[in-house]
Motif scaffolding. Structure first.
Motif, PDB file in Angstrom:
ATOM      1  N   VAL A   1      -8.798  -3.260   1.026  1.00 54.73           N
ATOM      2  CA  VAL A   1      -9.494  -4.601   0.523  1.00 54.73           C
ATOM      3  C   VAL A   1      -8.716  -5.493   1.358  1.00 54.73           C
ATOM      4  O   VAL A   1      -7.308  -5.755   1.107  1.00 54.73           O
ATOM      5  CB  VAL A   1      -9.366  -4.929  -1.000  1.00 54.73           C
ATOM      6  N   TYR A   2      -9.185  -6.578   2.129  1.00 57.37           N
ATOM      7  CA  TYR A   2      -8.718  -7.492   2.718  1.00 57.37           C
ATOM      8  C   TYR A   2      -8.045  -8.604   1.821  1.00 57.37           C
ATOM      9  O   TYR A   2      -8.814  -9.070   0.956  1.00 57.37           O
ATOM     10  CB  TYR A   2      -9.501  -8.183   3.889  1.00 57.37           C
ATOM     11  N   PRO A   3      -6.792  -8.922   1.714  1.00 57.56           N
ATOM     12  CA  PRO A   3      -6.374  -9.852   0.682  1.00 57.56           C
ATOM     13  C   PRO A   3      -7.023 -11.062   0.921  1.00 57.56           C
ATOM     14  O   PRO A   3      -6.790 -11.704   2.161  1.00 57.56           O
ATOM     15  CB  PRO A   3      -4.650  -9.937   0.788  1.00 57.56           C
TER      16      PRO A   3
ATOM     17  N   GLU B   1       5.307  -9.341   7.078  1.00 53.53           N
ATOM     18  CA  GLU B   1       5.718  -9.067   5.772  1.00 53.53           C
ATOM     19  C   GLU B   1       5.380  -9.440   4.500  1.00 53.53           C
ATOM     20  O   GLU B   1       5.079 -10.660   4.629  1.00 53.53           O
ATOM     21  CB  GLU B   1       7.149  -8.712   5.885  1.00 53.53           C
ATOM     22  N   GLY B   2       4.987  -8.829   3.692  1.00 54.98           N
ATOM     23  CA  GLY B   2       4.629  -9.513   2.320  1.00 54.98           C
ATOM     24  C   GLY B   2       3.289  -9.978   1.903  1.00 54.98           C
ATOM     25  O   GLY B   2       2.892 -10.548   1.218  1.00 54.98           O
ATOM     26  N   ILE B   3       2.206  -9.463   2.815  1.00 57.02           N
ATOM     27  CA  ILE B   3       0.874  -9.795   2.785  1.00 57.02           C
ATOM     28  C   ILE B   3      -0.015  -8.760   2.453  1.00 57.02           C
ATOM     29  O   ILE B   3      -1.031  -8.673   1.562  1.00 57.02           O
ATOM     30  CB  ILE B   3       0.434 -10.697   3.980  1.00 57.02           C
ATOM     31  N   PHE B   4      -0.009  -7.808   3.239  1.00 55.24           N
ATOM     32  CA  PHE B   4      -0.980  -6.580   3.050  1.00 55.24           C
ATOM     33  C   PHE B   4      -0.370  -5.399   2.607  1.00 55.24           C
ATOM     34  O   PHE B   4      -1.139  -4.366   2.501  1.00 55.24           O
ATOM     35  CB  PHE B   4      -1.263  -6.147   4.671  1.00 55.24           C
TER      36      PHE B   4
ATOM     37  N   GLN C   1       0.743  -4.348  -0.513  1.00 55.11           N
ATOM     38  CA  GLN C   1      -0.325  -3.830  -1.872  1.00 55.11           C
ATOM     39  C   GLN C   1      -1.473  -3.216  -1.467  1.00 55.11           C
ATOM     40  O   GLN C   1      -1.998  -2.327  -1.980  1.00 55.11           O
ATOM     41  CB  GLN C   1      -0.082  -4.883  -2.659  1.00 55.11           C
ATOM     42  N   ALA C   2      -2.372  -3.967  -0.779  1.00 50.19           N
ATOM     43  CA  ALA C   2      -3.555  -3.523  -0.345  1.00 50.19           C
ATOM     44  C   ALA C   2      -3.716  -2.010   0.377  1.00 50.19           C
ATOM     45  O   ALA C   2      -4.407  -1.311  -0.259  1.00 50.19           O
ATOM     46  CB  ALA C   2      -4.399  -4.802   0.308  1.00 50.19           C
TER      47      ALA C   2
END
Length: 181
Positions: free
Chosen positions: A103-105, A140-143, A145-146
């Motif tokens: 899922v795209y954040p 880093e830090g964006i994708f 968890q998805a």
């Protein structure tokens, strides 16, 4: 109520005055007709069908040895894998069966950010993903968890050795996040 007041002098045990009507329903006799619903057999043909000619075969018969093919060759001696392991039916490496798209954040989508995440995990004996961890992510830090959530939904055909499924560790996958357009 009025009839009770008028007949107040008579006791309830006295027989009622007047006539009583009984309605009796008489059933009419019905004649049931039974129908024979079996299909009729088709009439026999006057002449039997003509005999069929045997089909023409282009391939040589098994008794024929003039075809130049030797079906008696021993192929088992020539088939082997590196390390001297013989091929066995059903054995093989793990194969991906289901790969769920991440899922795209929303935050990255609104800002138009693209990137990727490299994840390492273990494929269990049942073919599920266990112990996923992020190796590298850009940015880093964006994708992360998805990508982890999507990777946990992956399904694999597990590695089979000597008919037994085995866990495979150190499997690496790159999950890409790209805007289509």
């Amino acid at each position: 109520m009025q009839s009770l007041i008028q007949s107040g002098g008579s006791a309830l045990t006295d027989a009622p005055k007047g006539s009583v009507l009984d309605f009796v329903r008489v059933k009419k006799e019905e004649a049931v007709q039974k129908k024979d619903r079996k299909p009729k057999k088709p009439p026999k043909p006057e002449q039997p069908p003509p005999d069929m000619a045997p089909p023409q075969m282009d391939a040589p018969s098994p008794e024929s040895t003039t075809s130049g093919m030797d079906f008696g060759a021993d192929l088992a001696a020539e088939l082997s894998l590196e390390g001297g392991l013989a091929l066995e039916s059903g054995d093989g490496e793990f194969l991906p069966i289901v790969r769920v798209a991440a899922v795209y954040p929303r935050r990255a989508l609104q800002r138009g950010i693209e990137g990727y995440v490299d994840i390492e995990f273990t494929v269990s004996k049942l073919g599920s993903v266990t112990n996923p961890k992020v190796i590298q992510a850009s940015p880093e830090g964006i994708f992360e968890q998805a990508a982890l959530d999507a990777t946990l939904k992956y399904k694999y055909k597990p590695r089979v050795v000597n008919g037994e499924p085995m866990a495979v560790s150190g499997v690496e996958v790159r999950v890409k996040f790209e805007l289509g357009g």
